[in-house]
Design a protein around this motif. Structure first.
Motif, PDB file in Angstrom:
ATOM      1  N   GLU A  13      43.372  22.095  -3.439  1.00 19.78           N
ATOM      2  CA  GLU A  13      43.650  23.417  -2.871  1.00 19.78           C
ATOM      3  C   GLU A  13      43.971  24.417  -3.974  1.00 19.78           C
ATOM      4  N   GLU A  14      44.694  23.956  -4.975  1.00 20.12           N
ATOM      5  CA  GLU A  14      45.023  24.840  -6.096  1.00 20.12           C
ATOM      6  C   GLU A  14      43.759  25.262  -6.840  1.00 20.12           C
ATOM      7  N   VAL A  15      42.857  24.329  -7.055  1.00 20.01           N
ATOM      8  CA  VAL A  15      41.590  24.652  -7.729  1.00 20.01           C
ATOM      9  C   VAL A  15      40.802  25.651  -6.886  1.00 20.01           C
ATOM     10  N   THR A  16      40.760  25.442  -5.583  1.00 19.20           N
ATOM     11  CA  THR A  16      40.036  26.366  -4.703  1.00 19.20           C
ATOM     12  C   THR A  16      40.661  27.755  -4.750  1.00 19.20           C
ATOM     13  N   LEU A  17      41.985  27.827  -4.737  1.00 15.35           N
ATOM     14  CA  LEU A  17      42.669  29.120  -4.844  1.00 15.35           C
ATOM     15  C   LEU A  17      42.309  29.806  -6.157  1.00 15.35           C
ATOM     16  N   ARG A  18      42.297  29.044  -7.241  1.00 12.32           N
ATOM     17  CA  ARG A  18      41.931  29.609  -8.543  1.00 12.32           C
ATOM     18  C   ARG A  18      40.477  30.099  -8.525  1.00 12.32           C
ATOM     19  N   ARG A  19      39.592  29.311  -7.953  1.00  8.08           N
ATOM     20  CA  ARG A  19      38.176  29.697  -7.912  1.00  8.08           C
ATOM     21  C   ARG A  19      37.990  31.012  -7.154  1.00  8.08           C
ATOM     22  N   GLN A  58      47.379  36.470  -3.920  1.00 11.73           N
ATOM     23  CA  GLN A  58      47.358  36.974  -5.302  1.00 11.73           C
ATOM     24  C   GLN A  58      48.679  36.657  -5.994  1.00 11.73           C
ATOM     25  N   SER A  59      49.778  36.828  -5.279  1.00 11.61           N
ATOM     26  CA  SER A  59      51.091  36.491  -5.849  1.00 11.61           C
ATOM     27  C   SER A  59      51.175  35.003  -6.158  1.00 11.61           C
ATOM     28  N   ARG A  60      50.661  34.189  -5.247  1.00 10.02           N
ATOM     29  CA  ARG A  60      50.686  32.736  -5.452  1.00 10.02           C
ATOM     30  C   ARG A  60      49.825  32.349  -6.658  1.00 10.02           C
ATOM     31  N   PHE A  61      48.652  32.972  -6.772  1.00  5.67           N
ATOM     32  CA  PHE A  61      47.777  32.703  -7.915  1.00  5.67           C
ATOM     33  C   PHE A  61      48.471  33.070  -9.225  1.00  5.67           C
ATOM     34  N   GLU A  62      49.100  34.223  -9.266  1.00  6.89           N
ATOM     35  CA  GLU A  62      49.774  34.680 -10.478  1.00  6.89           C
ATOM     36  C   GLU A  62      50.943  33.772 -10.859  1.00  6.89           C
ATOM     37  N   ALA A  63      51.515  33.083  -9.876  1.00  7.04           N
ATOM     38  CA  ALA A  63      52.639  32.184 -10.137  1.00  7.04           C
ATOM     39  C   ALA A  63      52.196  30.789 -10.587  1.00  7.04           C
ATOM     40  N   LEU A  64      50.917  30.484 -10.440  1.00  5.63           N
ATOM     41  CA  LEU A  64      50.434  29.165 -10.841  1.00  5.63           C
ATOM     42  C   LEU A  64      50.571  28.988 -12.342  1.00  5.63           C
ATOM     43  N   ARG A  65      50.833  27.769 -12.717  1.00  3.17           N
ATOM     44  CA  ARG A  65      50.907  27.449 -14.144  1.00  3.17           C
ATOM     45  C   ARG A  65      49.522  27.624 -14.736  1.00  3.17           C
ATOM     46  N   ARG A  66      49.466  28.264 -15.835  1.00  3.80           N
ATOM     47  CA  ARG A  66      48.189  28.499 -16.515  1.00  3.80           C
ATOM     48  C   ARG A  66      47.789  27.270 -17.305  1.00  3.80           C
ATOM     49  N   ALA A  67      46.507  27.007 -17.316  1.00  2.00           N
ATOM     50  CA  ALA A  67      45.980  25.910 -18.126  1.00  2.00           C
ATOM     51  C   ALA A  67      46.110  26.288 -19.591  1.00  2.00           C
ATOM     52  N   PRO A  68      46.370  25.326 -20.439  1.00  2.00           N
ATOM     53  CA  PRO A  68      46.462  25.639 -21.870  1.00  2.00           C
ATOM     54  C   PRO A  68      45.118  26.119 -22.395  1.00  2.00           C
ATOM     55  N   HIS A  69      45.170  26.910 -23.428  1.00  2.00           N
ATOM     56  CA  HIS A  69      43.938  27.383 -24.042  1.00  2.00           C
ATOM     57  C   HIS A  69      43.162  26.213 -24.606  1.00  2.00           C
ATOM     58  N   PRO A  70      41.853  26.227 -24.419  1.00  2.00           N
ATOM     59  CA  PRO A  70      41.066  25.108 -24.949  1.00  2.00           C
ATOM     60  C   PRO A  70      41.131  25.062 -26.473  1.00  2.00           C
ATOM     61  N   ILE A  71      41.033  23.874 -26.986  1.00  2.00           N
ATOM     62  CA  ILE A  71      40.996  23.689 -28.429  1.00  2.00           C
ATOM     63  C   ILE A  71      39.621  24.125 -28.911  1.00  2.00           C
ATOM     64  N   ALA A  72      39.587  24.790 -30.030  1.00  2.00           N
ATOM     65  CA  ALA A  72      38.304  25.242 -30.574  1.00  2.00           C
ATOM     66  C   ALA A  72      37.377  24.053 -30.716  1.00  2.00           C
ATOM     67  N   GLY A  73      36.170  24.223 -30.247  1.00  2.00           N
ATOM     68  CA  GLY A  73      35.203  23.134 -30.308  1.00  2.00           C
ATOM     69  C   GLY A  73      33.805  23.710 -30.342  1.00  2.00           C
ATOM     70  N   ASP A  74      32.909  23.075 -29.636  1.00  2.00           N
ATOM     71  CA  ASP A  74      31.520  23.514 -29.668  1.00  2.00           C
ATOM     72  C   ASP A  74      31.222  24.637 -28.678  1.00  2.00           C
ATOM     73  N   GLY A  75      32.216  25.046 -27.869  1.00  2.00           N
ATOM     74  CA  GLY A  75      32.002  26.149 -26.939  1.00  2.00           C
ATOM     75  C   GLY A  75      31.260  25.755 -25.673  1.00  2.00           C
ATOM     76  N   MET A  76      31.145  24.456 -25.392  1.00  2.00           N
ATOM     77  CA  MET A  76      30.401  24.003 -24.218  1.00  2.00           C
ATOM     78  C   MET A  76      30.998  24.558 -22.930  1.00  2.00           C
ATOM     79  N   SER A  77      32.316  24.555 -22.784  1.00  2.00           N
ATOM     80  CA  SER A  77      32.953  25.066 -21.573  1.00  2.00           C
ATOM     81  C   SER A  77      32.607  26.530 -21.353  1.00  2.00           C
ATOM     82  N   SER A  78      32.654  27.301 -22.412  1.00  2.00           N
ATOM     83  CA  SER A  78      32.343  28.716 -22.314  1.00  2.00           C
ATOM     84  C   SER A  78      30.882  28.936 -21.913  1.00  2.00           C
ATOM     85  N   ARG A  79      29.980  28.181 -22.500  1.00  2.00           N
ATOM     86  CA  ARG A  79      28.563  28.320 -22.166  1.00  2.00           C
ATOM     87  C   ARG A  79      28.304  27.910 -20.720  1.00  2.00           C
TER      88      ARG A  79
END
Length: 90
Positions: A13-19, A58-79
């Motif tokens: 449900e949290e993933v769906t809310l984020r999406r 929107q308030s609930r989304f803003e209160a969710l814990r943020r995922a840590p920033h990805p470690i620099a890599g090959d950029g696959m997630s971004s692509r």
């Protein structure tokens, strides 16, 4: 409203809310069960096949814990994210 902000959400449900918050609001692309639960908590609303966050959502989304920033890599997630976004626009 307090219930909507404090009710536990499953990881799915949290993933769906984020999406939804990030723009993946086509109801057909989202799990029916998650949408039903988020609606029951008044976190989302929909019309014409689209789902969007309510003010409480929107308030609930803003209160969710943020995922840590990805470690620099090959950029696959971004692509992959950019590819998905381009495909959704067409």
């Amino acid at each position: 409203m307090t219930r909507s902000l404090n009710a536990p959400l499953s990881p799915h449900e949290e993933v769906t809310l984020r999406r939804i918050a990030l723009g993946a609001g086509f109801e057909i692309d989202l799990p029916v069960r998650d949408i039903a639960r988020l609606r029951s908590l008044a976190l989302v609303e929909g019309r014409a096949g689209r789902v969007r966050l309510t003010a409480t959502g929107q308030s609930r989304f803003e209160a969710l814990r943020r995922a840590p920033h990805p470690i620099a890599g090959d950029g696959m997630s971004s692509r992959l994210a950019k590819s998905f976004h381009r495909a959704r626009q067409h």
